[in-house]
Each structure stands twice: as structure tokens, then as C-alpha cells.
Design a protein around this motif. Sequence first.
Motif, PDB file in Angstrom:
ATOM      1  N   LEU A  50       0.967  -1.099   0.123  1.00  0.00           N
ATOM      2  CA  LEU A  50      -0.026   0.006   0.061  1.00  0.00           C
ATOM      3  C   LEU A  50       0.666   1.230  -0.136  1.00  0.00           C
ATOM      4  O   LEU A  50       0.497   2.415   0.231  1.00  0.00           O
ATOM      5  N   LEU A  51       2.127   0.860   0.045  1.00  0.00           N
ATOM      6  CA  LEU A  51       3.118   2.003  -0.183  1.00  0.00           C
ATOM      7  C   LEU A  51       3.944   2.040  -0.975  1.00  0.00           C
ATOM      8  O   LEU A  51       4.342   1.027  -1.623  1.00  0.00           O
ATOM      9  N   SER A  52       4.508   2.985  -1.984  1.00  0.00           N
ATOM     10  CA  SER A  52       5.322   3.208  -2.774  1.00  0.00           C
ATOM     11  C   SER A  52       6.388   4.282  -2.741  1.00  0.00           C
ATOM     12  O   SER A  52       5.787   5.261  -2.207  1.00  0.00           O
ATOM     13  N   PRO A  53       7.593   3.907  -2.990  1.00  0.00           N
ATOM     14  CA  PRO A  53       8.095   2.541  -3.382  1.00  0.00           C
ATOM     15  C   PRO A  53       8.145   1.707  -2.191  1.00  0.00           C
ATOM     16  O   PRO A  53       7.917   2.114  -1.155  1.00  0.00           O
TER      17      PRO A  53
ATOM     18  N   ASP B 122       6.629  -1.690   8.147  1.00  0.00           N
ATOM     19  CA  ASP B 122       7.930  -1.391   9.023  1.00  0.00           C
ATOM     20  C   ASP B 122       7.828  -1.891  10.538  1.00  0.00           C
ATOM     21  O   ASP B 122       6.877  -2.414  10.961  1.00  0.00           O
ATOM     22  N   GLY B 123       9.144  -2.243  10.860  1.00  0.00           N
ATOM     23  CA  GLY B 123       9.387  -3.145  11.777  1.00  0.00           C
ATOM     24  C   GLY B 123       9.050  -2.336  13.132  1.00  0.00           C
ATOM     25  O   GLY B 123       8.591  -3.059  14.180  1.00  0.00           O
ATOM     26  N   GLY B 124       8.788  -1.143  13.001  1.00  0.00           N
ATOM     27  CA  GLY B 124       8.548  -0.300  14.355  1.00  0.00           C
ATOM     28  C   GLY B 124       7.123  -0.098  14.390  1.00  0.00           C
ATOM     29  O   GLY B 124       6.787   0.661  15.259  1.00  0.00           O
ATOM     30  N   LEU B 125       6.124  -0.397  13.610  1.00  0.00           N
ATOM     31  CA  LEU B 125       4.800  -0.096  13.577  1.00  0.00           C
ATOM     32  C   LEU B 125       4.138  -0.725  14.764  1.00  0.00           C
ATOM     33  O   LEU B 125       4.430  -1.762  15.207  1.00  0.00           O
ATOM     34  N   SER B 126       3.409   0.040  15.232  1.00  0.00           N
ATOM     35  CA  SER B 126       2.450  -0.453  16.502  1.00  0.00           C
ATOM     36  C   SER B 126       1.546  -1.362  16.002  1.00  0.00           C
ATOM     37  O   SER B 126       1.086  -1.449  14.773  1.00  0.00           O
ATOM     38  N   GLU B 127       0.923  -2.277  16.757  1.00  0.00           N
ATOM     39  CA  GLU B 127       0.031  -3.117  16.434  1.00  0.00           C
ATOM     40  C   GLU B 127      -1.287  -2.571  16.213  1.00  0.00           C
ATOM     41  O   GLU B 127      -2.037  -3.409  15.202  1.00  0.00           O
ATOM     42  N   ARG B 128      -1.626  -1.441  16.596  1.00  0.00           N
ATOM     43  CA  ARG B 128      -2.765  -0.796  16.078  1.00  0.00           C
ATOM     44  C   ARG B 128      -2.712  -0.281  14.567  1.00  0.00           C
ATOM     45  O   ARG B 128      -3.464  -0.470  13.630  1.00  0.00           O
TER      46      ARG B 128
ATOM     47  N   ILE C   7      -0.416  -1.794  12.488  1.00  0.00           N
ATOM     48  CA  ILE C   7      -0.555  -3.166  11.637  1.00  0.00           C
ATOM     49  C   ILE C   7      -2.078  -3.491  11.453  1.00  0.00           C
ATOM     50  O   ILE C   7      -2.328  -4.009  10.389  1.00  0.00           O
ATOM     51  N   ALA C   8      -2.775  -3.246  12.317  1.00  0.00           N
ATOM     52  CA  ALA C   8      -4.334  -3.861  12.353  1.00  0.00           C
ATOM     53  C   ALA C   8      -5.005  -2.904  11.240  1.00  0.00           C
ATOM     54  O   ALA C   8      -5.664  -3.207  10.362  1.00  0.00           O
ATOM     55  N   ARG C   9      -4.590  -1.746  11.154  1.00  0.00           N
ATOM     56  CA  ARG C   9      -5.122  -0.718   9.824  1.00  0.00           C
ATOM     57  C   ARG C   9      -4.543  -1.404   8.376  1.00  0.00           C
ATOM     58  O   ARG C   9      -5.179  -1.024   7.599  1.00  0.00           O
ATOM     59  N   VAL C  10      -3.285  -1.646   8.363  1.00  0.00           N
ATOM     60  CA  VAL C  10      -2.627  -2.304   7.228  1.00  0.00           C
ATOM     61  C   VAL C  10      -3.633  -3.235   6.589  1.00  0.00           C
ATOM     62  O   VAL C  10      -4.002  -3.292   5.555  1.00  0.00           O
ATOM     63  N   VAL C  11      -3.936  -4.451   7.630  1.00  0.00           N
ATOM     64  CA  VAL C  11      -4.680  -5.484   7.350  1.00  0.00           C
ATOM     65  C   VAL C  11      -6.155  -4.993   7.036  1.00  0.00           C
ATOM     66  O   VAL C  11      -6.603  -5.310   5.867  1.00  0.00           O
TER      67      VAL C  11
ATOM     68  N   PHE D  77      -1.002 -11.478  20.697  1.00  0.00           N
ATOM     69  CA  PHE D  77      -2.420 -11.827  20.488  1.00  0.00           C
ATOM     70  C   PHE D  77      -3.364 -10.835  20.910  1.00  0.00           C
ATOM     71  O   PHE D  77      -3.435 -10.302  22.303  1.00  0.00           O
ATOM     72  N   GLY D  78      -4.181  -9.938  19.982  1.00  0.00           N
ATOM     73  CA  GLY D  78      -4.778  -8.823  20.539  1.00  0.00           C
ATOM     74  C   GLY D  78      -6.412  -9.312  20.203  1.00  0.00           C
ATOM     75  O   GLY D  78      -6.775 -10.141  19.669  1.00  0.00           O
ATOM     76  N   SER D  79      -7.331  -8.059  20.458  1.00  0.00           N
ATOM     77  CA  SER D  79      -8.530  -8.347  20.230  1.00  0.00           C
ATOM     78  C   SER D  79      -9.022  -7.811  18.887  1.00  0.00           C
ATOM     79  O   SER D  79     -10.413  -8.365  18.505  1.00  0.00           O
ATOM     80  N   ASP D  80      -8.340  -6.985  18.317  1.00  0.00           N
ATOM     81  CA  ASP D  80      -8.823  -6.604  16.927  1.00  0.00           C
ATOM     82  C   ASP D  80      -8.924  -7.658  15.972  1.00  0.00           C
ATOM     83  O   ASP D  80      -8.132  -8.418  15.945  1.00  0.00           O
ATOM     84  N   ARG D  81     -10.008  -7.492  15.345  1.00  0.00           N
ATOM     85  CA  ARG D  81     -10.381  -8.705  14.342  1.00  0.00           C
ATOM     86  C   ARG D  81      -9.016  -9.088  13.222  1.00  0.00           C
ATOM     87  O   ARG D  81      -8.506 -10.077  13.009  1.00  0.00           O
ATOM     88  N   ASN D  82      -8.479  -7.752  12.914  1.00  0.00           N
ATOM     89  CA  ASN D  82      -7.384  -7.898  11.643  1.00  0.00           C
ATOM     90  C   ASN D  82      -6.279  -8.413  12.195  1.00  0.00           C
ATOM     91  O   ASN D  82      -5.632  -9.323  11.498  1.00  0.00           O
ATOM     92  N   LEU D  83      -5.741  -7.845  13.564  1.00  0.00           N
ATOM     93  CA  LEU D  83      -4.584  -8.690  14.355  1.00  0.00           C
ATOM     94  C   LEU D  83      -4.839 -10.234  14.723  1.00  0.00           C
ATOM     95  O   LEU D  83      -4.128 -10.936  14.382  1.00  0.00           O
ATOM     96  N   VAL D  84      -6.143 -10.743  14.908  1.00  0.00           N
ATOM     97  CA  VAL D  84      -6.234 -12.119  15.218  1.00  0.00           C
ATOM     98  C   VAL D  84      -6.088 -12.811  13.916  1.00  0.00           C
ATOM     99  O   VAL D  84      -5.276 -13.836  14.278  1.00  0.00           O
ATOM    100  N   GLU D  85      -6.748 -12.693  12.619  1.00  0.00           N
ATOM    101  CA  GLU D  85      -6.616 -13.206  11.611  1.00  0.00           C
ATOM    102  C   GLU D  85      -5.141 -12.992  11.333  1.00  0.00           C
ATOM    103  O   GLU D  85      -4.689 -14.188  10.555  1.00  0.00           O
TER     104      GLU D  85
END
Length: 316
Positions: free
Chosen positions: A15-18, A56-62, A64-68, A96-104
Motif C-alpha cells: 500500500l506504500l510506494s516505493p 515497517d518493523g517499528g509499526l504499532s500493532e494498532r 498493523i491492524a489498519r494495514v490489514v 494476540f490482540g482483540s482486533d479482528r485484523n490482528l487476530v486473523e
Amino acid sequence: MLVADPSFLLLLLSLLSPLTYKFKSEAESRFLASLLGSPFVTEKPSEAHLFFVPFDGGLSERSIARVVRDLRADLPYWNRTLGADHFFASCDGIGFGSDRNLVELKKNSVQMSCFPASGGRFVPHKDVALPPAGAIPAGEGEPRAPPSNRPAEHLAYARLGAIKDPGLARRLAGDRDFLIEPEPSDRETFEGRLATSEFCLFDYGGDVSGIGDAMRFGCVPAVITDRPIQDLPLIDVLRWQEMAVFVGSGGGAEGVKRALTGLTRERVERMRGSCVAASRHFAWNQSPQPLDAFHMVVYQLWLRRHTIRYVQREWS
């Protein structure tokens, strides 16, 4: 020969370029760099066996959930399998979080993490531990073990950072059969330490970045751990019991020494030979070579291309 099916293809979902990402480990960076120039990447989703989700490796889990979430909304591939045909790199692993996207993402997708993985963040049946990138550049000299008729100068060698327990490191350093020291002053000295020691000590959870370097010089890894290790690099393809020793910490320095000296000379020599042979699988080459770390990780991904999808559940 262990190779991925030549028809095995991966698609990068970006979703990012480059494609520029900041990873926490060199192994992650080298994997992506090698992947981008490899024949395993396709631009046709219909040909892909797995989809790579980079972030990115430093991305928060929140975040990351938005990426998914964005993948789910913008592209059709995630919803077909709830992410079971996707993979991602995360050195520390996803919790293991409660957000649907993180769970999957956690339960279904293949996670490539650093070794050792953070506690509780590695799922053995589907996740992959990346071989750590060592201090000695790949391709500079052939792996080699010292002649079997030349006695080793040290029973075991370790850098201070490789042993977590300061007390254990201090007691080992007090035994003349062990060489425990800070970082060697130069690479030549470091290589000499590896080549003149029968075993190289690593504390599970400590600095294990030199495990591939040790194997390259026939220094058998002696891993200090009090539980079974399920996230060893290349655990699907290497017989770790034939090229490493696993020692509990309960016996202290005496227990470690007893475990190492209790091995027969014949077994130690076999293990040293196995280490040298397997060390090529830990090499992250600038230009990937057959059976090197990049290709072995791709092979492990290939083994997971038919991973089981968890049952879809309702989310409120």
C-alpha cells in the motif's frame, strides 16, 4: 535437494510506494532485498501461491491492524482465506490482540520472525524463524573446520552478550577450559576463536547472531535453555540434534561443562562436520545462491503454502 517448486510464486501487496521499509533486523532487510530480485515474485495475483504483506518493523500493532483492514477493504485476496495465504516479517512477532485484523493475521498468516522469538509470539506449526545474519559476510572464504587431529585450544567460547546470566558467565570465565570475553577486537581474532573452540555457547534469549558464524568454522553451538526450543531457524529441514547441544542452566557452570565433556570424540567430530555443511544455509548472500538462507526461507514458505485456515467467526 531441498528447493521450492519452480512454479512457486509470491505476490507483494504494497500500500506504500516505493517498497522502502525499515526492519529491525538485517535478516528481514536481506530477505526483502533478495525477494525483490528473485524469480519467485509475480505481478499476476492468479499465479501467486502466497501474498507478502510488508510493513515497517517499528509499526504499532494498532497501525498493523489498519494495514490489514485496508487490504481487506481494497483487495479481494485477504477475505478469500482470512489471510491464510499471506505472510509477513516481524522481528519481535505479533501478539494476540482483540482486533479482528490482528487476530486473523496472527492465527492465519505465516509470520517470519527473528530467532529467538519473543515469548508467546511464535506459532510452531506455521511460523518461520529467520536465520540470523552473522558478523562474517557471506561469500568470503569457504566454511571450514580445523583438522580433527589438531586439539582445540578451548572447550567452549562465548562472547559476553551470548550469555544472559552474569553469574553463569563469570563462573564459566573462571574455568580455563572456557574462553568468555567481550567483543573481539577484529574479525581475524573472532574467526580464530571460532576455529580453535570445540563448542560455542549461546544462551537462548541472549545474543544468538553468531550461531551461523560458529557453524561455519565447525564450532558446535551449545545452547543454554531450560525448555524445548520450537523456533529454531530452518527447523523443518535441519536435524539440530545432530549439530548442536542443548544444555539446561540448572546445573550451573559445572553442569554445562559436564554436558560438553560427556560427549564422545567421535560424536563431536561428526557434529562439527554437520555444522560446517549446514552453515551454507545461514548465509545471506548479496546475490542469492542455491540453498543459502534466502532460498531456505522460501522453501519453508513453500512448505506452508497449504496452511489450514481457521474457521471464520462473527465480529461485532
